[in-house]
Design a protein around this motif. Structure first.
Motif, PDB file in Angstrom:
ATOM      1  N   LEU A   1       0.832  -1.203   0.000  1.00  0.00           N
ATOM      2  CA  LEU A   1       0.000   0.000   0.000  1.00  0.00           C
ATOM      3  C   LEU A   1       0.867   1.254   0.000  1.00  0.00           C
ATOM      4  CD1 LEU A   1      -2.935   0.951   0.140  1.00  0.00           C
ATOM      5  CD2 LEU A   1      -2.733   0.939   2.623  1.00  0.00           C
ATOM      6  N   MET A   2       1.943   1.185   0.753  1.00  0.00           N
ATOM      7  CA  MET A   2       2.856   2.332   0.826  1.00  0.00           C
ATOM      8  C   MET A   2       3.468   2.650  -0.534  1.00  0.00           C
ATOM      9  SD  MET A   2       3.331   3.518   4.009  1.00  0.00           S
ATOM     10  CE  MET A   2       5.003   4.111   4.192  1.00  0.00           C
TER      11      MET A   2
ATOM     12  N   GLN B   1       2.034   2.556  -3.349  1.00  0.00           N
ATOM     13  CA  GLN B   1       1.097   3.178  -4.291  1.00  0.00           C
ATOM     14  C   GLN B   1       1.268   4.696  -4.278  1.00  0.00           C
ATOM     15  OE1 GLN B   1      -2.835   1.826  -3.362  1.00  0.00           O
ATOM     16  NE2 GLN B   1      -2.303  -0.329  -3.580  1.00  0.00           N
TER      17      GLN B   1
ATOM     18  N   LEU C   1       0.560   8.584  -4.021  1.00  0.00           N
ATOM     19  CA  LEU C   1      -0.357   9.377  -3.211  1.00  0.00           C
ATOM     20  C   LEU C   1      -1.019  10.455  -4.064  1.00  0.00           C
ATOM     21  CD1 LEU C   1       1.183  10.545   0.176  1.00  0.00           C
ATOM     22  CD2 LEU C   1      -0.786   9.064  -0.184  1.00  0.00           C
ATOM     23  N   PRO C   2      -2.251  10.794  -3.772  1.00  0.00           N
ATOM     24  CA  PRO C   2      -2.844  11.946  -4.467  1.00  0.00           C
ATOM     25  C   PRO C   2      -2.132  13.233  -4.031  1.00  0.00           C
ATOM     26  CG  PRO C   2      -4.279  11.203  -2.696  1.00  0.00           C
ATOM     27  CD  PRO C   2      -3.162  10.186  -2.804  1.00  0.00           C
TER      28      PRO C   2
END
Lengths: 253, 164
Positions: free
Chosen positions: A52-53, A55, A57-58
């Motif tokens: 997850l890390m 991925q 970030l917006p």
């Protein structure tokens, strides 16, 4: 206090956070590694967290918005704007946990964003309510006609509290408590939603929202509320009071 | 800790951790990203307390948890959540702790819990923290944590749940 392990001996989420943020001491890291070497369940959680890390970030939109908009509104221009018809409502009791929000009708116009200010003992959040979401508004933000504003308040201890507003026509209105005066509230560790809201009308100008918390009961006069200076200095209510002011520019989208 | 709050740096480094926590509360990715923005607005607002925090990740964890609970506390959202997610606020609980009964308990009683107790309940029942850990995270004494969680346990008995 270590935040590595839960009561059942497995890793806390915070332990995984500490690992991924590389905040653990050598001793903690050794402890954690030892656990991971024997616990497939926790290892799987760590792997999942790592994925997850990775991925993207917006973008931090709110940061951009805030840094740009923290400049105060041009009050000189707006101060004596047009008239506002204020209908307000207000209501209920504290705490969103239970209550349906009562809305009020006020005047104003423009388009909002961000949130508030904060003092030592008092913090106020003003936010625009939309279907299924809320948007924090900062001092100096714009606001739009028909915007419904909600409020969250946190008090570090039990204090006497009042939330009032003044529209661009200098009409002063009570938001909380609805009947005016002040009400004993707190302490609240986290901001709590007031069961009161206002709705802005389309009249341009500056809507001023003032929260005051004092050790003793107090009554804000219209003059005090209207004495908010163009620089945003809130009135001195009495000794030992905390206050927060949010000004919303109804003319600025 | 940096002497001043560099929000961009903070976001880059800790944003994914915060988002991970948020996704435990909000499963919809778009909503989770909205909440991420809100949390960092709150972070900027709370920079004073941030500077005093021992570890950024710990501080952000509690800020995020509170923010998510506040958001969920909105009546409409809460209703949606309960309808949508039924049994679970299924965030990454510690491996074998915090399974359904505790989450179910919180789900059943959380309308009645004040914000402080709800936060403690999540830390205890869902995250599996000890009283001491909760005390440090929430800034109250262990005794207070114990007393408050005892209230929750009492409530659990009433409804036949299983607070531990």
């Amino acid at each position: 206090m270590s935040f590595l392990f839960a009561r059942d001996g497995h890793l806390l989420e915070l332990g995984i956070d500490g690992l991924l943020a590389e905040e653990l001491s050598a001793a903690e890291r050794a402890e954690l590694d030892q656990h991971l070497s024997t616990c497939a369940a926790c290892q799987a959680r760590v792997d999942e967290a790592r994925a997850l890390m990775a991925q993207p970030l917006p973008a931090l939109a709110s940061h951009t918005a805030e840094t740009e908009e923290i400049k105060p509104p041009d009050l000189e221009q707006e101060w004596s704007a047009a008239n506002n018809n204020r209908l307000w409502v207000a209501t209920g009791v504290l705490l969103a946990v239970a209550a349906a929000l009562l809305v009020v009708v006020l005047p104003s116009g423009s388009q909002p964003e961000a949130f508030t200010a904060r003092g030592g003992e008092l913090s106020l959040e003003v936010y625009r309510q939309t279907a299924g979401a809320s948007q924090l508004l900062l001092d100096g933000d714009g606001a739009a006609p028909g915007d419904t504003l909600g409020f969250r308040v946190r008090l570090s201890e039990e204090l006497h509290f009042a939330l009032v507003g003044a529209d661009s026509n200098d009409a002063v209105y009570a938001i909380w408590p609805p009947q005016g005066g002040s009400a004993a509230m707190g302490p609240m560790q986290a901001p709590e939603q007031l069961a009161a809201a206002i709705q802005l009308d389309a009249t341009p100008g500056i809507e001023r929202i003032l929260a005051v918390a004092c050790d003793a009961p107090f009554q804000l006069s219209d003059e005090q509320v209207l004495s908010i200076s163009e620089a945003g200095d809130a009135p001195q209510v009495q000794e030992g009071c905390a206050q927060e002011l949010v000004r919303l520019d109804k003319a600025r989208p | 800790m940096p002497p001043t709050l560099d929000i961009d740096q903070l976001y880059r480094r800790y944003g994914p951790l915060v988002l991970r926590r948020i996704r435990g509360f909000f499963r919809d990715p778009a909503e989770a990203e909205d909440v991420l923005q809100e949390v960092f607005v709150r972070v900027m607002e709370s920079s004073d307390s941030f500077r005093g925090a021992a570890r950024p990740s710990t501080w952000l964890y509690s800020v995020t948890t509170r923010h998510c609970l506040n958001r969920l506390r909105d009546a409409k959202r809460r209703r949606e959540l309960l309808d949508e997610h039924g049994t679970a606020m299924g965030w990454g609980a510690s491996a074998e702790s915090a399974q359904q009964p505790a989450q179910l308990l919180i789900k059943q009683v959380w309308r009645e819990l004040d914000p402080e107790l709800l936060e403690m309940a999540v830390y205890y029942e869902v995250d599996g923290m000890s009283h001491g850990q909760i005390a440090e995270l929430t800034g109250v004494s262990r005794r207070t944590v114990g007393n408050r969680l005892a209230q929750l346990a009492e409530r659990a008995k009433d409804i036949g749940g299983g607070a531990r």
